[in-house]
Design an enzyme around this catalytic site. Structure first.
Site, PDB file in Angstrom:
ATOM      1  CB  SER A 182      63.513  72.641  59.057  1.00 23.73           C
ATOM      2  OG  SER A 182      63.365  71.523  58.220  1.00 23.73           O
ATOM      3  CE1 TYR A 188      68.846  70.595  58.746  1.00 21.82           C
ATOM      4  CE2 TYR A 188      66.537  69.959  58.710  1.00 21.82           C
ATOM      5  CZ  TYR A 188      67.544  70.830  58.350  1.00 21.82           C
ATOM      6  OH  TYR A 188      67.243  71.942  57.600  1.00 21.82           O
TER       7      TYR A 188
END
Ligand code: NAD
Length: 240
Positions: free
Chosen positions: A132, A145
């Protein structure tokens, strides 16, 4: 459209973990369109756009053994794609939600790699993980995350080295800001959207298909000397 030949994955067996929605569903469809025999796993609803030829399994990556039982029923596996992921904006500052997100995104990826290793070794197959932009930056509302996606990068490098003797290549894509259910909250916020697009040189949200193309490249023979790398698919977001 893709520049890869339409038959490039004929005879290849593909498993997309977290392939029932968003990026994973687009990846699964793209492999099917290029001749692959594709299975997907996920939890909950299955995206309407998933190709009918794809076999769907309900399977939670946090349950040890659940992927192993799917893999054990397979004769062959050439490509494992790890797309299962969750985000809990704001809640991840609490250790319980933090641990849950890391369990799905990072430990879940490791569980899938371990479950698939033996079959992948038999075919000289490969793994594509999903990192990501938050593998590169911290996120004030999403420490779990960010930690999990930073971890996915280090896991990818480590398994590239650790599985090389089995002839298994391990790479990752790092999607930028992609239109999927995971980013619905951001898409519907005009200020956030303006900030994201203002920093993206190519000036648009990415599509799941943009990411799928990069995954297919990394899984193809065109990438046979590429392992341990992370390929951003971000419209230039990391460049500026
Ligand atoms: P999505 O919500 O559309 O899809 C998530 C998938 O993960 C679904 O198939 C879901 O069933 C599965 N999943 C969730 N929890 C699971 C569990 N416990 N066990 C098994 N499967 C589970 O989201 P998406 O945007 O397509 O995200 C796919 C991957 O891409 C994720 O790893 C996400 O972190 C990553 N990613 C997305 C973006 C983006 O902008 N959308 C950007 C960077 C990275």
């Amino acid at each position: 459209m893709s520049s890869l030949r339409a038959d490039v994955f004929v005879g290849k067996s593909v498993l997309v973990v977290g392939g029932t929605s968003g990026i994973g569903a687009a990846v699964a469809n793209a492999f099917t369109q290029h001749g692959g025999e594709v299975r997907v796993t996920g939890v909950g609803a299955v995206a309407a756009e998933l190709d009918e030829a794809i076999e769907v399994f309900e399977s939670d990556v946090t349950r040890p053994g659940s992927l192993k039982s799917i893999v054990d029923e397979m004769d062959r596996l050439d490509v494992l794609v790890n797309c299962a992921g969750i985000i809990r904006r704001g809640e991840e500052l609490e250790p319980e939600a933090f641990a849950r997100v890391v369990d799905v995104n990072l430990t879940g990826t490791m569980r899938a790699c371990a479950a698939a290793r033996e079959l992948l070794a038999r075919s000289g197959g490969c793994i594509v993980n999903t990192a990501s932009m938050l593998s590169y930056f911290g996120g004030a509302l999403v420490p779990g995350y960010s930690a999990s996606k930073g971890g996915v990068v280090q896991l990818t490098k480590s398994l590239a080295a650790g599985y090389a003797a089995d002839r298994i290549r391990v790479n990752a894509v790092a999607p930028g800001w992609i239109r999927t259910p995971l980013t619905e909250e951001l898409q519907s916020d005009p200020e956030v959207t303006a900030r994201i697009l203002g920093r993206t040189p190519l000036g648009r949200w990415g599509t799941p298909r943009d990411v799928a193309r990069a995954v297919l490249f990394l899984a193809s023979e065109e990438a046979e000397f590429i392992t341990g790398t992370v390929l951003p698919v971000d419209g230039g977001y990391l460049a500026v």
